[in-house]
Design a protein around this motif. Structure first.
Motif, PDB file in Angstrom:
ATOM      1  N   THR A   1       0.844  -1.189   0.000  1.00 50.33           N
ATOM      2  CA  THR A   1       0.000   0.000   0.000  1.00 50.33           C
ATOM      3  C   THR A   1       0.883   1.244   0.000  1.00 50.33           C
ATOM      4  OG1 THR A   1      -0.104  -0.011   2.429  1.00 50.33           O
ATOM      5  CG2 THR A   1      -1.870  -1.159   1.229  1.00 50.33           C
ATOM      6  N   GLY A   2       0.257   2.388  -0.296  1.00 47.54           N
ATOM      7  CA  GLY A   2       0.981   3.641  -0.287  1.00 47.54           C
ATOM      8  C   GLY A   2       1.880   3.796  -1.492  1.00 47.54           C
ATOM      9  N   PRO A   3       2.895   4.663  -1.389  1.00 44.67           N
ATOM     10  CA  PRO A   3       3.810   4.899  -2.519  1.00 44.67           C
ATOM     11  C   PRO A   3       4.501   3.630  -3.013  1.00 44.67           C
ATOM     12  CG  PRO A   3       4.091   6.591  -0.834  1.00 44.67           C
ATOM     13  CD  PRO A   3       3.183   5.549  -0.248  1.00 44.67           C
ATOM     14  N   LEU A   4       4.890   2.741  -2.087  1.00 47.09           N
ATOM     15  CA  LEU A   4       5.525   1.494  -2.490  1.00 47.09           C
ATOM     16  C   LEU A   4       4.560   0.638  -3.292  1.00 47.09           C
ATOM     17  CD1 LEU A   4       7.853  -0.513  -2.455  1.00 47.09           C
ATOM     18  CD2 LEU A   4       7.014  -1.370  -0.250  1.00 47.09           C
ATOM     19  N   GLY A   5       3.308   0.577  -2.885  1.00 48.19           N
ATOM     20  CA  GLY A   5       2.320  -0.201  -3.622  1.00 48.19           C
ATOM     21  C   GLY A   5       2.078   0.349  -5.016  1.00 48.19           C
ATOM     22  N   ARG A   6       2.074   1.678  -5.144  1.00 45.77           N
ATOM     23  CA  ARG A   6       1.885   2.281  -6.467  1.00 45.77           C
ATOM     24  C   ARG A   6       3.096   2.019  -7.367  1.00 45.77           C
ATOM     25  NH1 ARG A   6      -0.787   6.116  -3.230  1.00 45.77           N
ATOM     26  NH2 ARG A   6       1.124   7.362  -2.939  1.00 45.77           N
ATOM     27  N   PHE A   7       4.286   2.035  -6.770  1.00 46.05           N
ATOM     28  CA  PHE A   7       5.482   1.709  -7.547  1.00 46.05           C
ATOM     29  C   PHE A   7       5.453   0.255  -7.999  1.00 46.05           C
ATOM     30  CE2 PHE A   7       9.958   0.196  -7.632  1.00 46.05           C
ATOM     31  CZ  PHE A   7      10.390   0.919  -8.736  1.00 46.05           C
ATOM     32  N   GLU A   8       5.004  -0.639  -7.120  1.00 47.19           N
ATOM     33  CA  GLU A   8       4.871  -2.044  -7.503  1.00 47.19           C
ATOM     34  C   GLU A   8       3.796  -2.217  -8.560  1.00 47.19           C
ATOM     35  OE1 GLU A   8       6.288  -4.526  -3.564  1.00 47.19           O
ATOM     36  OE2 GLU A   8       4.223  -3.786  -3.637  1.00 47.19           O
ATOM     37  N   GLY A   9       2.762  -1.381  -8.524  1.00 46.26           N
ATOM     38  CA  GLY A   9       1.757  -1.401  -9.574  1.00 46.26           C
ATOM     39  C   GLY A   9       2.346  -1.011 -10.916  1.00 46.26           C
TER      40      GLY A   9
END
Length: 377
Positions: A37-45
């Protein structure tokens, strides 16, 4: 057609008269979370999208294969390579932007097709463009699009069949595949290579079964990793070629086609593709999944093994920059192009020739400055 559909509908030209514009970029947003979740989750997305896009990003390697059967390779292949840049810009980048405008990443039909794999019906009905058309209650255009997609699929299949059969033929000429695959017809078609290649499209029938479709997904992951390794090897090979040109004092601008921003672009390819290959299947570690790990990293593990095996068994060695043969078969290409009777022609001249309008030069009158003659047959 799809770009026009995107623009017209986003400014209100749809049955609901909803000028939605870039609404989906704000709600739910341009980037979806994945695994975290959060910025890390968006980067993984973003990384998840990058892996999926890697499967479709092809083009330059197939252009090089055509050089062996082109009448004027130095002319036609050069022009073909230049179109690759426009192809990437228009079809890949503009296509991705259009999808982001038309469909939010949390659309139920999109998620069911590409994330949870629970969609019913064919994959073509799960195309983001088709989903957008159905969301807007447009009934006829999806059928038109599916009909047009058939031509695209046929073109892609034709390209892959050609490329795979010629690669197999090249391997047989080098002694890395059975000798029987060298057999060609009178027209120069490697018939046995084509027959072997045509056996593999039958694997697409796995998509018809709910359980066996997972096997096709695994195969897709393996092929995607193979394509990434292919681009990595191409980048490494180019750096070796660049070093040889520099060591032997050869100006690359004297070649029919030369790459710009080199060798920096080559190193960007090596580092970028290398990082993607190593991180391609990181999702299998969170949580640990043996099946996903091997489908993502089978080619990564297999490529060094096969490379090392060939080096050891055949006792081949790396060639130094001063030893590299940059002439190779250039005299053969020179004589081949000189022996070709027809002159290089542009696309429109070739197209008009197909439909019956032929443009020819009258040799006698050309010497008198009479120009060209147009003959309709």
């Amino acid at each position: 057609m799809l770009f026009a559909f995107t623009f017209v509908t986003m400014v209100g030209g749809n049955p609901e008269h909803d000028a939605y514009g870039f609404r989906h970029w704000k709600d739910p947003g341009p980037m979806s979370e994945f695994l975290s979740t959060g910025p890390l989750g968006r980067f993984e997305g973003f990384l998840g999208s990058l892996w999926m896009a890697s499967f479709t990003t092809v083009g330059p390697e197939y252009v090089t294969l055509i050089a062996g059967e082109a009448q004027h390779p130095r002319t036609y292949v050069k022009k073909a390579f230049k179109t690759v840049y426009w192809r990437f810009l228009l079809f890949f980048i503009m296509g991705a932007i259009s999808v982001g405008i038309l469909v939010p990443y949390n659309d139920p039909a999109l998620v069911a097709t590409f994330i949870t794999n629970t969609a019913t019906g064919s994959k073509s009905s799960g195309s983001p463009f088709i989903i957008a058309m159905r969301n807007m209650q447009i009934t006829s255009l999806p059928h038109v699009m599916n009909a047009l997609l058939i031509t695209t699929i046929f073109s892609a299949g034709n390209t892959y069949m050609y490329g795979a059969s010629r690669i197999l033929y090249g391997l047989s000429l080098e002694g890395r595949a059975p000798t029987i695959l060298k057999k060609c017809t009178k027209q120069g078609v490697p018939i046995y290579c084509v027959l072997v290649t045509m056996c593999f499209p039958l694997l697409s029938l796995l998509q018809l079964g709910n359980g066996s479709s997972q096997a096709l997904t695994w195969l897709t992951n393996i092929l995607t990793a193979g394509g990434l390794i292919n681009y990595f090897v191409m980048s490494v090979t180019y750096i070796f070629f660049y070093r040889a040109c520099a060591a032997q004092g050869i100006d690359r601008k004297t070649f029919p086609y030369y790459g710009r921003f080199q060798p920096y672009a080559g190193w960007i390819g090596v580092i970028g593709e290398g990082a993607i290959v190593l991180c391609y299947g990181y999702a299998s570690f969170k949580p640990w999944n043996v099946a996903e790990f091997f489908t993502n990293y089978t080619m990564v593990l297999l490529a060094p093994v096969t490379f090392t095996f060939w080096k050891v068994v055949k006792r081949t060695r790396f060639i130094g920059p001063l030893e590299a043969d940059l002439v190779w078969e250039r005299p053969i290409v020179d004589s081949y192009e000189r022996s070709t009777l027809s002159e290089p022609r542009g696309f429109w001249v070739e197209f008009l020739g197909w439909v019956g309008v032929r443009r020819e030069k009258d040799g006698a009158k050309a010497g008198e400055g009479q120009g060209e003659m147009v003959e309709v047959r």
